[in-house]
Design an enzyme around this catalytic site. Sequence first.
Site, short mmCIF file in Angstrom:
data_model
loop_
_atom_site.label_atom_id
_atom_site.label_comp_id
_atom_site.label_asym_id
_atom_site.label_seq_id
_atom_site.Cartn_x
_atom_site.Cartn_y
_atom_site.Cartn_z
N TRP A 17 -2.76 -2.77 -1.78
CA TRP A 17 -2.37 -4.17 -1.94
C TRP A 17 -3.39 -4.76 -0.74
O TRP A 17 -3.15 -4.87 0.46
CB TRP A 17 -1.21 -4.38 -1.72
CG TRP A 17 -0.78 -5.84 -2.04
CD1 TRP A 17 -0.16 -6.44 -3.05
CD2 TRP A 17 -0.43 -6.96 -0.96
NE1 TRP A 17 -0.14 -7.65 -3.04
CE2 TRP A 17 -0.41 -8.14 -1.82
CE3 TRP A 17 -0.81 -7.04 0.44
CZ2 TRP A 17 0.11 -9.32 -1.06
CZ3 TRP A 17 -0.51 -8.45 1.06
CH2 TRP A 17 -0.24 -9.59 0.15
N GLU A 68 6.62 -15.43 -10.91
CA GLU A 68 5.86 -14.47 -10.63
C GLU A 68 5.34 -13.65 -11.93
O GLU A 68 4.57 -12.89 -11.78
CB GLU A 68 6.82 -13.81 -9.57
CG GLU A 68 7.92 -13.14 -10.26
CD GLU A 68 9.01 -12.45 -9.28
OE1 GLU A 68 8.47 -11.86 -8.51
OE2 GLU A 68 10.10 -12.44 -9.31
N LYS A 88 5.73 -4.50 -4.90
CA LYS A 88 7.31 -4.43 -4.85
C LYS A 88 7.94 -4.51 -3.55
O LYS A 88 9.15 -4.88 -3.23
CB LYS A 88 7.84 -3.22 -5.73
CG LYS A 88 9.22 -3.03 -5.61
CD LYS A 88 9.74 -3.97 -7.04
CE LYS A 88 11.25 -3.72 -7.12
NZ LYS A 88 11.61 -4.91 -7.65
N ARG A 104 3.80 -0.57 -4.82
CA ARG A 104 3.45 -1.07 -3.35
C ARG A 104 2.15 -1.75 -3.47
O ARG A 104 1.71 -2.20 -2.30
CB ARG A 104 3.47 0.02 -2.59
CG ARG A 104 4.53 1.01 -2.47
CD ARG A 104 4.71 2.25 -1.32
NE ARG A 104 4.55 1.63 -0.18
CZ ARG A 104 5.65 1.59 0.75
NH1 ARG A 104 6.89 1.71 0.33
NH2 ARG A 104 5.59 1.19 1.84
N LYS A 132 11.43 -16.21 -10.71
CA LYS A 132 11.23 -15.34 -12.14
C LYS A 132 9.88 -15.74 -12.64
O LYS A 132 9.10 -14.79 -13.02
CB LYS A 132 12.27 -14.86 -12.70
CG LYS A 132 13.54 -14.37 -12.25
CD LYS A 132 13.18 -12.64 -11.95
CE LYS A 132 12.73 -12.56 -10.76
NZ LYS A 132 13.54 -12.11 -9.44
N ASN A 157 -1.26 2.19 5.65
CA ASN A 157 -0.36 0.86 5.15
C ASN A 157 0.01 0.23 6.24
O ASN A 157 0.45 0.68 7.40
CB ASN A 157 0.76 1.63 4.36
CG ASN A 157 1.95 0.51 4.31
OD1 ASN A 157 3.16 1.05 4.08
ND2 ASN A 157 1.65 -0.57 3.85
N GLY A 158 -0.29 -1.17 6.12
CA GLY A 158 -0.12 -2.14 7.56
C GLY A 158 -1.29 -2.92 7.78
O GLY A 158 -1.99 -3.17 6.95
N GLU A 182 16.06 -19.12 -8.29
CA GLU A 182 15.58 -17.84 -8.74
C GLU A 182 14.91 -17.71 -10.11
O GLU A 182 14.09 -16.88 -10.43
CB GLU A 182 17.08 -16.89 -8.90
CG GLU A 182 17.04 -15.61 -9.52
CD GLU A 182 15.93 -14.44 -8.55
OE1 GLU A 182 15.23 -15.15 -7.34
OE2 GLU A 182 15.77 -13.38 -9.00
N CYS A 226 0.74 -1.29 -0.05
CA CYS A 226 0.17 -0.04 -0.09
C CYS A 226 0.85 1.29 0.09
O CYS A 226 2.06 1.13 0.88
CB CYS A 226 -1.10 0.00 1.01
SG CYS A 226 -2.01 -1.27 1.16
N HIS A 250 14.13 -37.49 -6.00
CA HIS A 250 13.53 -37.97 -4.77
C HIS A 250 12.16 -37.37 -4.90
O HIS A 250 11.58 -37.06 -3.84
CB HIS A 250 14.35 -37.30 -3.75
CG HIS A 250 15.78 -37.97 -3.83
ND1 HIS A 250 16.08 -39.10 -3.05
CD2 HIS A 250 16.95 -37.59 -4.22
CE1 HIS A 250 17.17 -39.45 -3.21
NE2 HIS A 250 17.87 -38.52 -3.90
C1 F6R Z 1 11.02 -11.26 -6.71
C2 F6R Z 1 11.15 -10.07 -5.71
C3 F6R Z 1 10.64 -10.63 -4.23
C4 F6R Z 1 11.50 -9.76 -3.56
C5 F6R Z 1 11.35 -9.87 -1.86
C6 F6R Z 1 12.41 -9.13 -0.99
O1 F6R Z 1 11.24 -10.92 -8.01
O2 F6R Z 1 11.36 -9.15 -6.14
O3 F6R Z 1 10.79 -11.69 -3.96
O4 F6R Z 1 13.03 -10.23 -3.62
O5 F6R Z 1 9.94 -9.32 -1.83
O6 F6R Z 1 12.37 -7.81 -1.17
P1 F6R Z 1 13.41 -6.89 -0.55
O7 F6R Z 1 14.75 -7.39 -1.47
O8 F6R Z 1 12.90 -5.42 -1.20
O9 F6R Z 1 13.68 -7.12 0.69
#
Ligand code: F6R
Length: 619
Positions: A73, A499, A614, A27, A496, A99-100, A492, A2, A515
Site C-alpha cells: 500500500w 469508499e 483493510k 493490507r 460506506k 511494512n511501516g 456511516e 502492506c 447551515h
Molecule cells: C470503513 C472501514 C475503515 C475502518 C478504519 C478502522 O469501512 O473499514 O474506516 O473502520 O480503518 O479500522 P479498525 O476498526 O480495524 O481499527
Amino acid sequence: MCGIVGYTGRRDAQPILLEGIARLEYRGYDSSGLATVNGKLYVRKAVGRVAELRKIVQTQPLAGTSGICHTRWATHGNVTEANAHPHLGGDGAVAVVHNGVIENYDTLKRELQAQGIKFKSQTDTEVIAHLIASFLDSSPLPPGEGLGVRALVDAVRRALPHLKGTYGLAVISPRFPNVIVGARLGSPLVVGLGDGENFLASDASALVGHTKRVIYLEDNQICVLAPERADILDANAASAHAEVHTLESAPGDADRGDFEHFMIKEIYEQPEVIERAMAGRLDEAEATAHFGGLNLDPQQLRQVERLIMTACGTSYHAALIGEHLFEQFARMPVEVEYASEFRYRNPPIERNTIVVGITQSGETADTLAALRESKRKGQHTIGICNVVGSSIAREVDGGVFLHAGPEIGVASTKAFTAQVTVLTLLAVHFGRMRHLSYQAGARILNELQAMPDILRATLKCHDQVAEIARKYHHVANMLYLGRQYLFPMALEGALKLKEISYIHAEGYPAAEMKHGPIALVDENTPSVFLVPHGNVYDKVMSNLEEIKARGGPVIAIATKDDVHVEAKADDIIHVPSVPEYLQPLVTAIPLQLLAYHIALLRGCDIDKPRNLAKSVTVE
Ligand code: F6R
C-alpha cells in the site's frame, strides 16, 4: 498497511509465499513482489494485485526453499514496479520487505547517497536495505549459516537504531541461505513455527494451512528463522522471552461461499454475528451483561466516572453510538475522539477515566498509539476488538472480543454491528452498577435478544434497495441525514457509499444541513433520510420537507407502514420498528446494501476499493 510473508524450509518457497501474500492482500494491493535465495538472490515484481505477480512467476518461476514476499500500500513513491518491494541493498547482498513508514528516510537517503550509493526507487524502504548492506559489509563475522548468521543479525540490529518511524521487516541475503531475519517496531509480525520449516507474516491469516503455533513478535524484538530453528532476540541480540500461542481457526469463514463478494456475505452474516457478540455475556437473572476480560473488579468498575472512546473510520462511528448508549443507560459522560487526533493532544484526563479503543483489526496505528499514550499516562485501557492476537488485543489492560469472524471485505459491515452490540451490552453492564433498574436492564436484554431475527427480517429489503440503487447509481453527490442515534449512521452510510462507489457523500445531523450542505441540494443530489419513528421523527420530517421544497430527491429509511413518509419521499426503504437505541442496527443493513448495489452498478471493485487497505498500520 502492506503485507509481509517469509518462508524457510524444505519445500518450494514460491507457492507458499504467493498463497500467503494473497491472504494479506487486504493490507494493500498497489503492487507486490517476491524474492527467493537459490544460490543467488532472485526477484520478481508486479504492479497491481497479487494475481499480476502470479502471472509473471508462471512464466518466470523462482526456485528456492526460502524467500520473502510483499503486497504494498504505497506511502512513499508512486505505484510503480521500481517502488514495489523487495528492495535490494549492496547490489543484491540483501533483500528487504517492509511494512511501516520511515520518517527520517530523506536524511538517511542523502547520507547514503553522499557515500556513493545509488537509489533505484522513491521508497522509504530502500534506505533500510542499503543501511543493512553497509553494516553487513563492515561486519567482522564470516558469512554462512550457524554462527556466521550473527553477521546478518548484527547488520540488521545496527541499522535499526538509525530508523525513525515504524517497521515490520523481513530480510534475506544470498550470503546466508535459508535464513530470514525479521524485526518489529510498531508494525505487526508473527512467527509461524513448523516442522523443519518456519514462517514470518504480518498476520496469522497468511499461515493458515501451514501451522497453528505462532509467536507474536514484540516491539524492538528481532527474529532469526532457519528451517530447524526460530530464535527471538531483544534489541541487544540476547535471547528474549517468547510465548508460543495456538491459533484457533474458523474453517470456511474466509470463503465467499455462494456470494459474489465478501462484503455482501458479511452483510448477510450480521444476524449470527450479533448473536455471537452476545453469547455467554447475558445474565438474565441479574438483568445485566458480563465481561470476563475487563480486568477491573466490581469496586473499580463502580469508581469509573468517565469514558474516552477512541477509534478511526467506521469504528469511530460505532463509538459515537456508544456515547449515546452510555449516556442513556449508564448516565456516564463519554468523550469520543478520532484516535489520530487524540494521540497528539494532551487533554487533562481525570483519574477514574478509562480509555476504550474500538477496532476491528486491532492493528490500526493511530488507535494503537492513542491507547499506548493513555497507558503511559496511567489510564486503564480497554480494547473492543475483533482480531484475537492483534497488537491492540495484546497490549490493552482489558478487552472485549467481537467474535464477528474474519472480516475480509475492506468496507467494514459486520464488525460495526458487532461493535454496536458489544457497546450496548457494556452500557447495560455499567448502567446496572449505577442507575439502571432491574426492569430496564431486563427489558433491554429481551429487546437485544430479538435483534438477530429482526435483522433477518430487515435483510428482506434487499430487492427494494437494489431497485433504488438502479435509479441513483449515476449521481455525483449524495447527502445522508439523521439525528441522535442516527447521526452516526448518517456518517456511516456516507462513508460506506464513498469508499466503495467513489460517489462523494456527506453525512450530517439532519437539522445542521441548513447551515451549509443544503446549498448542495438540487434535482441531481439525492438525500438519504434516516427517519424511523422516535422522539425526533417530526423534526426530521420537517428537515425532509425542506429538502423536498428545494427539489432534492429523497430516499427515506423509515418504519414499516409509515404512510406519512411514503407520501413525501421519492423512494422508501422499510425497516422493522425497534426502540431508538437499536435503530443503528436495523438501519445499518439498508445503508450497507445501498452502497453495495450502487458500487456494483458502477462496476467498482467492491471488496478491494481503490486506494484503501483493510488494516491501516501507518499513521
Ligand atoms: C470503513 C472501514 C475503515 C475502518 C478504519 C478502522 O469501512 O473499514 O474506516 O473502520 O480503518 O479500522 P479498525 O476498526 O480495524 O481499527
